[in-house]
Design a protein around this motif. Structure first.
Motif, PDB file in Angstrom:
ATOM      1  N   ALA A  58       0.831  -1.199   0.000  1.00  0.00           N
ATOM      2  CA  ALA A  58       0.000   0.000   0.000  1.00  0.00           C
ATOM      3  C   ALA A  58       0.870   1.254   0.000  1.00  0.00           C
ATOM      4  O   ALA A  58       0.564   2.247  -0.672  1.00  0.00           O
ATOM      5  N   ILE A  59       1.956   1.202   0.765  1.00  0.00           N
ATOM      6  CA  ILE A  59       2.880   2.347   0.804  1.00  0.00           C
ATOM      7  C   ILE A  59       3.500   2.559  -0.570  1.00  0.00           C
ATOM      8  O   ILE A  59       3.567   3.679  -1.084  1.00  0.00           O
ATOM      9  N   GLU A  60       3.966   1.462  -1.184  1.00  0.00           N
ATOM     10  CA  GLU A  60       4.636   1.558  -2.491  1.00  0.00           C
ATOM     11  C   GLU A  60       3.685   2.032  -3.580  1.00  0.00           C
ATOM     12  O   GLU A  60       4.071   2.779  -4.477  1.00  0.00           O
ATOM     13  N   ASP A  62      -6.333   1.490  -0.686  1.00  0.00           N
ATOM     14  CA  ASP A  62      -7.626   0.943  -1.082  1.00  0.00           C
ATOM     15  C   ASP A  62      -7.640  -0.583  -1.007  1.00  0.00           C
ATOM     16  O   ASP A  62      -8.549  -1.191  -0.422  1.00  0.00           O
ATOM     17  N   ALA A  63      -6.648  -1.244  -1.617  1.00  0.00           N
ATOM     18  CA  ALA A  63      -6.588  -2.705  -1.615  1.00  0.00           C
ATOM     19  C   ALA A  63      -6.359  -3.234  -0.198  1.00  0.00           C
ATOM     20  O   ALA A  63      -6.934  -4.265   0.186  1.00  0.00           O
ATOM     21  N   PHE A  64      -5.543  -2.539   0.573  1.00  0.00           N
ATOM     22  CA  PHE A  64      -5.285  -2.937   1.950  1.00  0.00           C
ATOM     23  C   PHE A  64      -6.585  -2.890   2.751  1.00  0.00           C
ATOM     24  O   PHE A  64      -6.888  -3.799   3.540  1.00  0.00           O
ATOM     25  N   TYR A  65      -7.365  -1.850   2.540  1.00  0.00           N
ATOM     26  CA  TYR A  65      -8.637  -1.670   3.242  1.00  0.00           C
ATOM     27  C   TYR A  65      -9.587  -2.831   2.968  1.00  0.00           C
ATOM     28  O   TYR A  65     -10.277  -3.316   3.870  1.00  0.00           O
ATOM     29  N   GLU A  66      -9.625  -3.285   1.712  1.00  0.00           N
ATOM     30  CA  GLU A  66     -10.534  -4.360   1.329  1.00  0.00           C
ATOM     31  C   GLU A  66     -10.175  -5.683   1.995  1.00  0.00           C
ATOM     32  O   GLU A  66     -11.014  -6.584   2.099  1.00  0.00           O
ATOM     33  N   ALA A  67      -8.922  -5.812   2.471  1.00  0.00           N
ATOM     34  CA  ALA A  67      -8.466  -7.076   3.047  1.00  0.00           C
ATOM     35  C   ALA A  67      -8.633  -7.145   4.567  1.00  0.00           C
ATOM     36  O   ALA A  67      -8.459  -8.212   5.155  1.00  0.00           O
ATOM     37  N   VAL A  68      -8.965  -6.034   5.209  1.00  0.00           N
ATOM     38  CA  VAL A  68      -9.080  -6.045   6.669  1.00  0.00           C
ATOM     39  C   VAL A  68     -10.464  -6.526   7.100  1.00  0.00           C
ATOM     40  O   VAL A  68     -11.365  -6.712   6.272  1.00  0.00           O
ATOM     41  N   SER A  69     -10.638  -6.693   8.399  1.00  0.00           N
ATOM     42  CA  SER A  69     -11.896  -7.178   8.953  1.00  0.00           C
ATOM     43  C   SER A  69     -13.076  -6.273   8.576  1.00  0.00           C
ATOM     44  O   SER A  69     -12.958  -5.042   8.580  1.00  0.00           O
ATOM     45  N   VAL A  70     -14.202  -6.898   8.262  1.00  0.00           N
ATOM     46  CA  VAL A  70     -15.412  -6.146   7.947  1.00  0.00           C
ATOM     47  C   VAL A  70     -15.825  -5.295   9.145  1.00  0.00           C
ATOM     48  O   VAL A  70     -16.305  -4.172   8.992  1.00  0.00           O
ATOM     49  N   HIS A  71     -15.595  -5.817  10.344  1.00  0.00           N
ATOM     50  CA  HIS A  71     -15.957  -5.075  11.553  1.00  0.00           C
ATOM     51  C   HIS A  71     -15.083  -3.828  11.714  1.00  0.00           C
ATOM     52  O   HIS A  71     -15.523  -2.821  12.289  1.00  0.00           O
ATOM     53  N   TRP A  72     -13.851  -3.893  11.243  1.00  0.00           N
ATOM     54  CA  TRP A  72     -12.993  -2.713  11.291  1.00  0.00           C
ATOM     55  C   TRP A  72     -13.428  -1.713  10.223  1.00  0.00           C
ATOM     56  O   TRP A  72     -13.406  -0.503  10.440  1.00  0.00           O
ATOM     57  N   GLN A  73     -13.833  -2.217   9.057  1.00  0.00           N
ATOM     58  CA  GLN A  73     -14.309  -1.343   7.990  1.00  0.00           C
ATOM     59  C   GLN A  73     -15.547  -0.559   8.430  1.00  0.00           C
ATOM     60  O   GLN A  73     -15.766   0.572   7.991  1.00  0.00           O
ATOM     61  N   ASP A  74     -16.362  -1.173   9.309  1.00  0.00           N
ATOM     62  CA  ASP A  74     -17.552  -0.489   9.807  1.00  0.00           C
ATOM     63  C   ASP A  74     -17.202   0.748  10.632  1.00  0.00           C
ATOM     64  O   ASP A  74     -18.028   1.639  10.817  1.00  0.00           O
ATOM     65  N   GLN A  75     -15.968   0.791  11.145  1.00  0.00           N
ATOM     66  CA  GLN A  75     -15.530   1.892  12.005  1.00  0.00           C
ATOM     67  C   GLN A  75     -14.553   2.836  11.313  1.00  0.00           C
ATOM     68  O   GLN A  75     -14.155   3.846  11.884  1.00  0.00           O
ATOM     69  N   LEU A 106      -8.084   5.719   6.692  1.00  0.00           N
ATOM     70  CA  LEU A 106      -6.934   4.814   6.680  1.00  0.00           C
ATOM     71  C   LEU A 106      -5.788   5.432   5.880  1.00  0.00           C
ATOM     72  O   LEU A 106      -4.626   5.401   6.307  1.00  0.00           O
ATOM     73  N   GLN A 107      -6.114   6.007   4.731  1.00  0.00           N
ATOM     74  CA  GLN A 107      -5.108   6.635   3.886  1.00  0.00           C
ATOM     75  C   GLN A 107      -4.426   7.791   4.612  1.00  0.00           C
ATOM     76  O   GLN A 107      -3.199   7.901   4.612  1.00  0.00           O
ATOM     77  N   ARG A 108      -5.215   8.646   5.253  1.00  0.00           N
ATOM     78  CA  ARG A 108      -4.653   9.805   5.948  1.00  0.00           C
ATOM     79  C   ARG A 108      -3.799   9.378   7.142  1.00  0.00           C
ATOM     80  O   ARG A 108      -2.777  10.004   7.441  1.00  0.00           O
ATOM     81  N   ALA A 109      -4.215   8.318   7.816  1.00  0.00           N
ATOM     82  CA  ALA A 109      -3.480   7.863   8.999  1.00  0.00           C
ATOM     83  C   ALA A 109      -2.074   7.418   8.654  1.00  0.00           C
ATOM     84  O   ALA A 109      -1.133   7.646   9.417  1.00  0.00           O
ATOM     85  N   PHE A 110      -1.919   6.783   7.494  1.00  0.00           N
ATOM     86  CA  PHE A 110      -0.611   6.247   7.126  1.00  0.00           C
ATOM     87  C   PHE A 110       0.072   7.018   5.992  1.00  0.00           C
ATOM     88  O   PHE A 110       1.087   6.573   5.455  1.00  0.00           O
ATOM     89  N   GLN A 111      -0.476   8.182   5.631  1.00  0.00           N
ATOM     90  CA  GLN A 111       0.132   8.996   4.571  1.00  0.00           C
ATOM     91  C   GLN A 111       1.594   9.345   4.855  1.00  0.00           C
ATOM     92  O   GLN A 111       2.415   9.385   3.929  1.00  0.00           O
ATOM     93  N   PRO A 112       1.981   9.586   6.122  1.00  0.00           N
ATOM     94  CA  PRO A 112       3.396   9.891   6.393  1.00  0.00           C
ATOM     95  C   PRO A 112       4.353   8.786   5.945  1.00  0.00           C
ATOM     96  O   PRO A 112       5.487   9.070   5.557  1.00  0.00           O
ATOM     97  N   PHE A 113       3.921   7.521   5.977  1.00  0.00           N
ATOM     98  CA  PHE A 113       4.776   6.435   5.494  1.00  0.00           C
ATOM     99  C   PHE A 113       5.050   6.613   3.999  1.00  0.00           C
ATOM    100  O   PHE A 113       6.153   6.359   3.517  1.00  0.00           O
TER     101      PHE A 113
END
Length: 272
Positions: free
Chosen positions: A173-175, A180-193, A199-206
């Protein structure tokens, strides 16, 4: 007489500079960090922090989170004795705020470029789970139901594979500069929150700092404490990779969604 004059000359030079060789100790550095935030200089506090702290979040995200936590109302604190291990120091503190509400934290500092810098701010270990959360990490809130609590603890080789796959997916995702693809692979319960944008903004510094975790592909993770399925049905895993140019420290939570464990929370720290 000549020696006395030389001494007075040295004092005249050193005093305006605040001391020629005086180094700021970890406790003073930690206190100054919070004083800057309280003085409305959160960005200065952010830039004074360790590389690993800055790599996880932007200055704007940090300032917003600090305000939400109440750190802008800091007026002092009950500071514990610094505990040092090599180039790392841990200090427990109960921050005092203008509202009178205490904020208990575990402050970790690392020595970089000859200075003590804040590396992480964690909450004290939970009384039930024993887990200490990074107050700035991206971790989901416990699901409203706990079907996974009956799911047995997976074998260690499976846990290692989970860590490796998710961190490599995180690196992709960083590269690609897109989560977007990383988001689709995480838990549905996490996606609900969590939205893709959050997610993109949280890890944009990487992405901005061109961080690469590719070195973990051929490395073995070291678990800092035994992995376990807690009472909420979450598989908790903490550890690190001794890679170069920085050591990768991670804390992950997984929720079981048939037919597999899915990522439910992620905290990554980089130490040079």
């Amino acid at each position: 007489m000549r020696s006395l004059l030389r001494l007075l000359l040295l004092l005249a030079i050193c005093l305006p500079l605040g001391g020629c060789t005086k180094k700021v100790d970890p406790l003073t550095a930690a206190q100054h960090f919070f004083e800057q935030i309280a003085a409305g200089r959160a960005e200065d506090a952010y830039h004074s922090a360790a590389f690993g702290f800055q790599a996880q979040r932007s200055a704007v995200v940090f300032a917003t989170a600090a305000k939400d936590m109440g750190l802008t109302d800091y007026v002092g604190g009950e500071w514990g004795k610094p505990e040092r291990e090599g180039n790392t120091v841990t200090i427990r503190v109960k921050l005092q705020t203008k509202s009178g509400k205490p904020i208990p934290l575990i402050v970790t500092l690392v020595r970089q470029a000859g200075e003590w810098r804040v590396f992480s701010l964690r909450s004290p270990p939970d009384k039930d789970t024993g887990i200490s959360e990074n107050r700035f990490s991206l971790v989901g809130k416990t699901p409203s139901f706990v079907d996974a609590v009956t799911k047995p603890m997976p074998p260690e080789n499976e846990v290692r594979q989970l860590v490796r796959e998710n961190l490599l997916r995180f690196n992709e995702a960083i590269e690609s500069k897109s989560f977007d693809a990383f988001y689709e692979a995480v838990s549905v319960h996490w996606q609900d929150q969590l939205t893709k944008g959050q997610l993109q903004r949280a890890f944009q510094p990487f992405i901005d700092q061109k961080i690469s975790l590719a070195g973990i592909a051929n490395a073995t993770p070291v678990f800092d404490e035994p992995s376990a399925v807690n009472s909420d049905g979450l598989l908790t895993v903490t550890g690190h990779y001794d890679t170069q140019p920085y050591r990768v420290q991670f804390a992950m939570k997984f929720f079981y969604e048939l037919p597999a464990w899915k990522l439910f929370g992620l905290d990554v720290n980089l130490v040079k």
